[in-house]
Design an enzyme around this catalytic site. Structure first.
Site, PDB file in Angstrom:
ATOM      1  N   CYS A  59       0.862  -1.184   0.000  1.00 48.69           N
ATOM      2  CA  CYS A  59       0.000   0.000   0.000  1.00 48.69           C
ATOM      3  C   CYS A  59       0.896   1.230   0.000  1.00 48.69           C
ATOM      4  O   CYS A  59       2.072   1.148  -0.365  1.00 48.69           O
ATOM      5  CB  CYS A  59      -0.980  -0.019   1.171  1.00 48.69           C
ATOM      6  SG  CYS A  59      -0.204   0.063   2.806  1.00 48.69           S
ATOM      7  N   ASN A 113       2.352   1.497   4.347  1.00 47.18           N
ATOM      8  CA  ASN A 113       2.674   0.242   5.043  1.00 47.18           C
ATOM      9  C   ASN A 113       2.410   0.326   6.546  1.00 47.18           C
ATOM     10  O   ASN A 113       3.098  -0.317   7.344  1.00 47.18           O
ATOM     11  CB  ASN A 113       4.123  -0.201   4.771  1.00 47.18           C
ATOM     12  CG  ASN A 113       4.441  -1.640   5.178  1.00 47.18           C
ATOM     13  OD1 ASN A 113       5.559  -1.965   5.530  1.00 47.18           O
ATOM     14  ND2 ASN A 113       3.453  -2.518   5.163  1.00 47.18           N
ATOM     15  N   CYS A 145      -1.270   0.814   7.453  1.00 46.39           N
ATOM     16  CA  CYS A 145      -2.711   0.529   7.595  1.00 46.39           C
ATOM     17  C   CYS A 145      -3.128  -0.694   6.780  1.00 46.39           C
ATOM     18  O   CYS A 145      -3.293  -1.790   7.321  1.00 46.39           O
ATOM     19  CB  CYS A 145      -3.551   1.747   7.187  1.00 46.39           C
ATOM     20  SG  CYS A 145      -3.323   3.185   8.255  1.00 46.39           S
ATOM     21  N   ARG A 146      -3.289  -0.504   5.459  1.00 46.16           N
ATOM     22  CA  ARG A 146      -3.891  -1.582   4.660  1.00 46.16           C
ATOM     23  C   ARG A 146      -2.994  -2.797   4.503  1.00 46.16           C
ATOM     24  O   ARG A 146      -3.435  -3.932   4.756  1.00 46.16           O
ATOM     25  CB  ARG A 146      -4.263  -1.044   3.263  1.00 46.16           C
ATOM     26  CG  ARG A 146      -5.419  -0.089   3.287  1.00 46.16           C
ATOM     27  CD  ARG A 146      -5.550   0.649   1.973  1.00 46.16           C
ATOM     28  NE  ARG A 146      -4.422   1.557   1.768  1.00 46.16           N
ATOM     29  CZ  ARG A 146      -4.217   2.270   0.670  1.00 46.16           C
ATOM     30  NH1 ARG A 146      -5.051   2.161  -0.342  1.00 46.16           N
ATOM     31  NH2 ARG A 146      -3.181   3.087   0.583  1.00 46.16           N
ATOM     32  N   SER A 147      -1.747  -2.604   4.054  1.00 44.01           N
ATOM     33  CA  SER A 147      -0.919  -3.791   3.761  1.00 44.01           C
ATOM     34  C   SER A 147      -0.513  -4.564   5.014  1.00 44.01           C
ATOM     35  O   SER A 147      -0.408  -5.795   4.936  1.00 44.01           O
ATOM     36  CB  SER A 147       0.283  -3.449   2.868  1.00 44.01           C
ATOM     37  OG  SER A 147       1.155  -2.533   3.475  1.00 44.01           O
ATOM     38  N   ASP A 193      -7.993   3.780   1.198  1.00 47.51           N
ATOM     39  CA  ASP A 193      -7.039   4.188   2.237  1.00 47.51           C
ATOM     40  C   ASP A 193      -7.802   4.678   3.469  1.00 47.51           C
ATOM     41  O   ASP A 193      -8.527   5.669   3.388  1.00 47.51           O
ATOM     42  CB  ASP A 193      -6.163   5.302   1.668  1.00 47.51           C
ATOM     43  CG  ASP A 193      -4.991   5.638   2.569  1.00 47.51           C
ATOM     44  OD1 ASP A 193      -5.011   5.237   3.747  1.00 47.51           O
ATOM     45  OD2 ASP A 193      -4.070   6.302   2.088  1.00 47.51           O
TER      46      ASP A 193
HETATM   47  P1  4NP Z   1      -1.746   2.871   4.133  1.00 48.13           P
HETATM   48  O1  4NP Z   1      -2.265   4.283   4.698  1.00 48.13           O
HETATM   49  O2  4NP Z   1      -1.218   3.153   2.740  1.00 48.13           O
HETATM   50  O3  4NP Z   1      -2.967   2.024   4.117  1.00 48.13           O
HETATM   51  O4  4NP Z   1      -0.673   2.415   5.084  1.00 48.13           O
HETATM   52  C1  4NP Z   1      -1.438   5.416   4.729  1.00 48.13           C
HETATM   53  C2  4NP Z   1      -0.634   5.622   5.829  1.00 48.13           C
HETATM   54  C3  4NP Z   1       0.180   6.725   5.890  1.00 48.13           C
HETATM   55  C4  4NP Z   1       0.174   7.636   4.842  1.00 48.13           C
HETATM   56  C5  4NP Z   1      -0.636   7.430   3.745  1.00 48.13           C
HETATM   57  C6  4NP Z   1      -1.444   6.308   3.687  1.00 48.13           C
HETATM   58  N1  4NP Z   1       0.989   8.793   4.912  1.00 48.13           N
HETATM   59  O5  4NP Z   1       0.913   9.617   3.988  1.00 48.13           O
HETATM   60  O6  4NP Z   1       1.734   8.974   5.882  1.00 48.13           O
END
Ligand code: 4NP
Length: 144
Positions: free
Chosen positions: A7, A10, A12-14, A117
């Site tokens: 994702c 790294n 939340c989703r992945s 997201d």
């Molecule tokens: P993820 O969510 O891609 O599901 O881990 C996010 C976590 C952090 C950020 C963006 C998306 N960020 O911009 O810090």
């Protein structure tokens, strides 16, 4: 089979995808190696978002010991299957994919839907992600 979930951050989703696929594979007695990574390195070395840890834990999945890392070109040789959580991740991975990559790269959801997201969202958004990951894990584990 080695599977890498990817994702953006790294955290939340992945990480939830990694935990869900690993748990469902274990339950099914299917030998799978699962890892996760992010396109960005803002959270490298960090544990998953506390909301992701809590939501996964409520479904019996412990992701608290995972640590974030950025995806690497070598991942395209080290894994058999790379699962992108959304189309933006997929496009970025296609740009990163080195010559000689052996991994199959595809969007995670078997019907091509994007895993949204949840980072700027609330607890319900994490539940929505986990519901989608149940289907994704089933498709990966069931499909071998
Ligand atoms: P993820 O969510 O891609 O599901 O881990 C996010 C976590 C952090 C950020 C963006 C998306 N960020 O911009 O810090």
């Amino acid at each position: 089979m080695r599977v890498l979930c990817v994702c953006l951050g790294n955290i939340c989703r992945s990480p939830m995808a990694e935990g869900m696929i690993a748990a469902r594979a274990r339950e099914a007695g299917v030998a799978l190696e699962v890892d996760s990574a992010g396109m960005g390195d803002w959270h490298a070395g960090d544990p998953p978002d506390p909301r992701a840890i809590a939501a996964a834990s409520a479904r019996g999945i412990d992701i608290s010991r995972q640590r974030a890392r950025r995806v690497r070109p070598e991942d395209f040789m080290a894994f058999d299957l790379i699962l992108a959580m959304d189309r933006s991740n997929l496009a970025a991975l296609e740009r990163l994919r080195p010559v000689g990559a052996t991994a199959v790269l595809r969007i995670a959801d078997p019907e091509g839907r994007e895993v949204p997201d949840p980072y700027v969202g609330g607890a319900q958004d994490f539940e929505t992600v986990l519901d989608m990951l149940e289907v994704i894990a089933e498709s990966v584990v069931g499909g071998g």
